[in-house]
Design a protein around this motif. Structure first.
Motif, mmCIF file in Angstrom:
data_model
loop_
_atom_site.group_PDB
_atom_site.id
_atom_site.type_symbol
_atom_site.label_atom_id
_atom_site.label_comp_id
_atom_site.label_asym_id
_atom_site.label_seq_id
_atom_site.Cartn_x
_atom_site.Cartn_y
_atom_site.Cartn_z
ATOM 1 N N ALA A 424 0.887 -1.161 0.000
ATOM 2 C CA ALA A 424 0.000 0.000 0.000
ATOM 3 C C ALA A 424 0.922 1.207 0.000
ATOM 4 C CB ALA A 424 -0.907 0.006 1.227
ATOM 5 N N TRP A 426 1.034 4.391 0.832
ATOM 6 C CA TRP A 426 1.382 5.242 1.968
ATOM 7 C C TRP A 426 1.955 4.425 3.109
ATOM 8 C CZ3 TRP A 426 -1.923 7.560 6.249
ATOM 9 C CH2 TRP A 426 -2.967 6.733 6.643
ATOM 10 N N ASP A 427 1.511 3.166 3.267
ATOM 11 C CA ASP A 427 2.149 2.293 4.255
ATOM 12 C C ASP A 427 3.647 2.215 3.986
ATOM 13 O OD1 ASP A 427 -0.149 0.087 5.605
ATOM 14 O OD2 ASP A 427 -0.719 1.420 3.985
ATOM 15 N N ALA A 464 -2.197 2.802 -5.531
ATOM 16 C CA ALA A 464 -2.553 2.780 -4.109
ATOM 17 C C ALA A 464 -2.292 1.417 -3.474
ATOM 18 C CB ALA A 464 -4.023 3.165 -3.928
ATOM 19 N N TYR A 465 -3.009 0.390 -3.915
ATOM 20 C CA TYR A 465 -2.863 -0.944 -3.333
ATOM 21 C C TYR A 465 -3.536 -1.942 -4.267
ATOM 22 C CZ TYR A 465 -7.508 0.425 -1.729
ATOM 23 O OH TYR A 465 -8.807 0.889 -1.685
ATOM 24 N N ASP A 471 -7.427 3.853 -6.277
ATOM 25 C CA ASP A 471 -7.833 4.555 -5.067
ATOM 26 C C ASP A 471 -6.716 5.514 -4.662
ATOM 27 O OD1 ASP A 471 -9.675 5.164 -3.096
ATOM 28 O OD2 ASP A 471 -10.121 3.057 -2.714
ATOM 29 N N ASN A 473 -4.256 7.016 -1.815
ATOM 30 C CA ASN A 473 -3.586 7.031 -0.513
ATOM 31 C C ASN A 473 -3.021 8.424 -0.259
ATOM 32 O OD1 ASN A 473 -2.046 3.720 -0.125
ATOM 33 N ND2 ASN A 473 -4.150 4.392 0.086
ATOM 34 N N LEU A 531 -8.715 8.358 1.521
ATOM 35 C CA LEU A 531 -7.379 8.800 1.900
ATOM 36 C C LEU A 531 -6.760 7.943 3.001
ATOM 37 C CD1 LEU A 531 -7.752 12.678 1.703
ATOM 38 C CD2 LEU A 531 -6.362 11.227 0.244
ATOM 39 N N GLY A 532 -6.973 6.635 2.896
ATOM 40 C CA GLY A 532 -6.341 5.710 3.815
ATOM 41 C C GLY A 532 -7.020 5.580 5.161
ATOM 42 N N ASP A 534 -10.082 4.808 5.910
ATOM 43 C CA ASP A 534 -11.197 3.866 5.851
ATOM 44 C C ASP A 534 -12.534 4.472 6.302
ATOM 45 O OD1 ASP A 534 -9.016 2.380 5.169
ATOM 46 O OD2 ASP A 534 -9.576 0.627 6.304
#
Length: 875
Positions: A424, A426-427, A464-465, A471, A473, A531-532, A534
């Protein structure tokens, strides 16, 4: 003092030796992933379920327990076990799929990442294997009965670990050289009674030949040399290796190919299939599995009965060398490498307590163990392989169909090797901040990877993922870049300007994508969707905005303000070496000023997001007719404005007269037009503070942040204010939406339901707030003092506040006076046991009241930031 591990990393960077050719790159779950899903509707969990994994060849990778592989996952080693009770061989970790779990997907196993070095010269993984029958059906059925208001039904709850009826299975690796890997597996019976155990250390060749042309098929074949029996591995992509092992009860061979009869009810061309070892062991019929002396899947078989408390150690060696006595120097190499691992970590936080050192070491171990091989080439995946049945035509317009340029074939830092065996964006940026402390070169390479042409979309979007690359992030890559740069410079004394330039050039494209795509009204207030975060809103912010409207998001705008400041700071640092970048500093300064003005409008503009009476930023829903509604949810989405802050020292401003002149121009000529004068306090000759919010608003926000009745928990900052224990409700377009403070697992299915941003504590956001408070302190010194906690009358400066927050977060992992760690709140009895008490898990997020670990139990990824906090406090 000489540091052998750092020398290995230097050798790798200079290409003197390829120390990272082998590592913990084997996934813990390949089944149920998007990559293996060739269904029409994108039902990944059901298209390739756990029950198929032992019989069906994977297309895009492999999986196993405590495993390693070469960097492209062609040759894979892992362990398989059988306790004489289970219906299936324990070859991979089991967990519930998203639909099966009452709080989403969840691994249901006990395993711990204990040690790992950046070069993977030493690694240790502990798996706890019950002597009782593994309760696959019970876990599924019991969780099925439970609602979202109930706790998850975990492995401890089944009773199979009561009275210590389990084995500790410790798998260790030590590298004698870059292609010389020593493997030691120690099995200990933790019960007082004898118990049987079967061990299969498995070598598996990833199956390419069933899906595409492969000039030469790899082979594992028996070699008998004197009294030693070994196997020789010849792989066209990896090379020639010898696999040595101590005398075994049996040698098993088969092919890593799908059992088509079992899976598809078709006729097999031969009986040597992927699941042959499972059949042989569980039925005690080894005739077929011992018939051949070569194949693409191999295991020496060890069958033991261990007395109560007894340990048995098995030694193996995978090497390019031809060795007459492969185990003669085994123990001495292991001893040396383990000592070097201990030295490497002792140097990081020498002043820390022993408990904090252990937490730090396991945090970094988990981060390193979740470096995984990831292969996903979208166009090829959409079209299918010509040697297999063409996938359904619906896939052409299905998931990720707009990402045909994406080709991933790399080692990536995963959030979790089981629950999230995919990246992901941003992770990964947060992971890199932790990696910078132990392997800055990997951190840089990892971050750069996301800006490559085969990752980043041609329009500048970063994927994003896996479940939805389109999506959005949060754009934290620029922030991460600066954190890595600063950490690296502090440790080496030299800043990597070339790295800054490379990231800056690519991130400029990504920044423009954000500006062009997510600022709907060109008013410098941004949207962005979830934006991450959820389920942090009253509705899913990514889909179906009520009333066909759109949402001006405080967090989207704050992320972009922070992005602007990050790019500004990068510009100035690069400009010290290349003055052509000074102009870019002015460009991003302008972006920041206008974003700050838009968010802080002081008039009665209908798009205003600041509520002066309540002292908080709120999202606003804009309807098609121009009417707007304030969504008065007090969450960290509104708090994020605090994170956009930068201090520019006078000494830096004096180096760049053109940039300084631009600042003074804005101050003089734009003051009448800017409702919030970002530079209102700036005086020529002083330091410059750039803050998204003015001082009075910042003070109100920090006061709420440090209020234990709102955001401040005993263990860190909550994601939602505690005032929402009384649900917030709003009617939009005739429908009622609501949100309430939920400090633990999510009770709603919004955005999947397996992550909860409605009250729990999240490590990455806490880390951002801590760093922001330290930046304010850099400018203000002791001019900014706050009650900590709010209402206590105890005044602290912001450095003291940030340290206090760090200690609250660390406290979740530390033993208290009774020997309990808050993260283990529900299972304190087990973790008081001597064989559990020093084992630490790094969860996805944490209970807002008691610090209990929640969500993915092995998401060391961004939770590894706890190691950064320990290092920052103890140095």
């Amino acid at each position: 003092m000489k540091n052998p591990e750092k020398e290995r990393l230097a050798q790798h960077q200079s290409e003197e030796k390829d120390w990272l050719k082998w590592g913990p790159y084997l996934s813990e779950r390949q089944w149920g992933t998007v990559r293996e899903d060739y269904s029409a509707g994108g039902d990944a969990w059901n298209y390739f379920p756990h029950d198929h994994a032992r019989s069906r060849a994977f297309r895009w990778g492999e999986d196993g327990i405590a495993g390693i592989s070469d960097r492209y996952c062609n040759m894979c080693f892992s362990i398989a076990l059988w306790n004489g009770q289970d219906d299936i061989l324990k070859e991979r970790l089991f967990g519930l799929t998203g639909p099966q779990g009452n709080h989403g997907e969840d691994v249901k196993e006990l395993y711990y990442y204990l040690e790992n070095t950046p070069s993977h010269s030493y690694m240790k993984y502990l798996y706890k294997y019950s002597q009782k029958k593994y309760p696959y059906d019970q876990l599924i059925e019991e969780n099925k009965k439970r609602s979202r208001e109930d706790l998850e039904f975990e492995l401890f709850d089944t009773g199979i670990f009561d009275n210590n009826t389990y084995f500790d299975v410790s798998t260790e690796y030590a590298k004698g050289d870059e292609t010389d890997i020593l493997i030691q597996i120690t099995i200990t019976n933790r019960n007082s009674q004898p118990a049987p155990i079967t061990l299969l250390p498995q070598m598996v060749m990833r199956n390419h030949w069933s899906f595409k042309e492969m000039t030469v098929k790899p082979v594992i074949a028996t070699v008998k040399k004197g009294k030693n029996t070994s196997v020789f591995i010849d792989h066209p992509y990896v090379g020639k290796y010898n696999f040595y092992f101590q005398a075994a009860d049996k040698l098993l061979f088969t092919e890593n190919e799908t059992n088509r009869e079992k899976v598809y009810r078709e006729i097999n061309q031969h009986p040597f299939k992927k699941d042959l070892f499972h059949t042989a062991v569980c039925t005690n019929d080894f005739e077929l599995a011992t018939k051949n002396n070569s194949g693409t899947k191999f295991a020496p078989l060890y069958q033991q009965i261990l007395k109560g408390g007894e340990s048995k150690t098995f030694q193996l060696r995978l090497t390019e060398e031809n060795l007459n006595e492969p185990f003669a120097d085994f123990d001495s190499i292991f001893k040396k490498i383990k000592k070097e691992c201990a030295q490497f970590y002792d140097d990081i936080a020498p002043k820390a307590t022993e408990d904090r050192k252990a937490i730090l070491k396991q945090a970094f171990a988990g981060l390193l163990w979740t470096k995984q091989y990831y292969n996903y080439e979208v166009e090829k995946w959409l079209n299918g392989d010509y040697k297999t049945t063409p996938p359904p035509k619906e896939r052409k317009d299905g998931r990720n169909s707009h990402w045909k340029t994406l080709r991933n074939h790399d080692i990536l830092s995963m959030p979790d090797a089981w629950e999230y065996p995919w990246y992901a964006a941003w992770d990964s940026a947060f992971h890199c901040v932790s990696f910078a402390s132990i392997d800055p070169d990997f951190a840089k390479e990892q971050l750069l990877l996301f800006t490559k042409e085969w990752y980043m979309s041609p329009n500048g979007q970063i994927p994003a993922y896996e479940w939805n690359f389109s999506d959005v992030n949060p754009p934290v890559q620029a922030w991460s870049t600066l954190q890595i740069y600063k950490t690296d410079k502090a440790k080496t004394g030299e800043g990597d300007i070339k790295f800054l330039k490379r990231m800056f050039n690519k991130l400029s494209l990504n920044f423009n994508w954000w500006v062009n795509r997510l600022d709907r009204n060109d008013n410098n207030v941004f949207q962005g969707g979830f934006l991450g975060l959820d389920n942090i809103g009253v509705f899913d912010r990514s889909h179906g905005i009520p009333g066909n409207g759109f949402l001006d998001q405080v967090d989207g705008t704050a992320w972009m303000a922070m992005y602007s400041l990050n790019m500004l700071e990068m510009s100035l640092r690069i400009a010290e070496h290349d003055d052509s970048f000074e102009d870019m500093a002015t460009k991003y300064f302008g972006h920041f000023v206008f974003i700050a003005e838009a968010l802080n409008k002081m008039d009665t503009d209908k798009a205003n997001t600041w509520d002066d009476e309540e002292g908080f930023f709120y999202d606003r829903l804009i309807l098609p007719d121009g009417q707007s509604t304030t969504i008065k949810v007090r969450s960290i989405a509104g708090m994020l404005s605090l994170a956009a802050v930068l201090t520019i020292k006078k000494s830096v401003l004096d180096k760049f007269p053109k940039f300084k002149a631009s600042i003074l121009w804005f101050q003089k000529y734009r003051s009448d037009n800017l409702k919030y004068e970002v530079i209102q306090q700036f005086k020529d000759g002083d330091d410059l503070l750039l803050s998204l919010v003015p001082k009075d608003r910042m003070q109100k926000l920090v006061t709420s942040l440090l209020d234990e009745k709102e955001f401040l928990s005993e263990y860190g900052i909550r994601s939602l204010s505690k005032i929402h224990h009384k649900p917030y409700q709003i009617h939009i377009d005739g429908i009622e939406y609501s949100i309430d403070y939920e400090p633990a697992e999510s009770t709603v299915s919004l955005f999947g339901g397996n992550s909860n941003w409605r009250g729990p504590i999240w490590m990455p956001m806490n880390y951002l707030f801590i760093q922001a408070l330290r930046e304010y302190q850099t400018y203000s010194g002791n001019d900014f003092l706050f009650e900590y906690p709010t209402g206590s009358t105890k005044l602290l400066n912001l450095k003291q506040v940030s340290d206090a927050l760090s200690n609250r977060l660390i406290k979740m992992f530390e033993k208290d006076a009774e020997g309990n760690r808050p993260i283990n709140k529900n299972y304190e009895k087990f973790y008081q046991d001597p064989n559990f008490k020093d084992l630490v898990l790094f969860y996805e997020y944490f209970h807002g009241e008691n610090g209990r670990g929640l969500g993915a139990s092995h998401q060391t990824g961004w939770t590894a930031l706890i190691a950064n906090l320990i290092e920052e406090l103890e140095n």
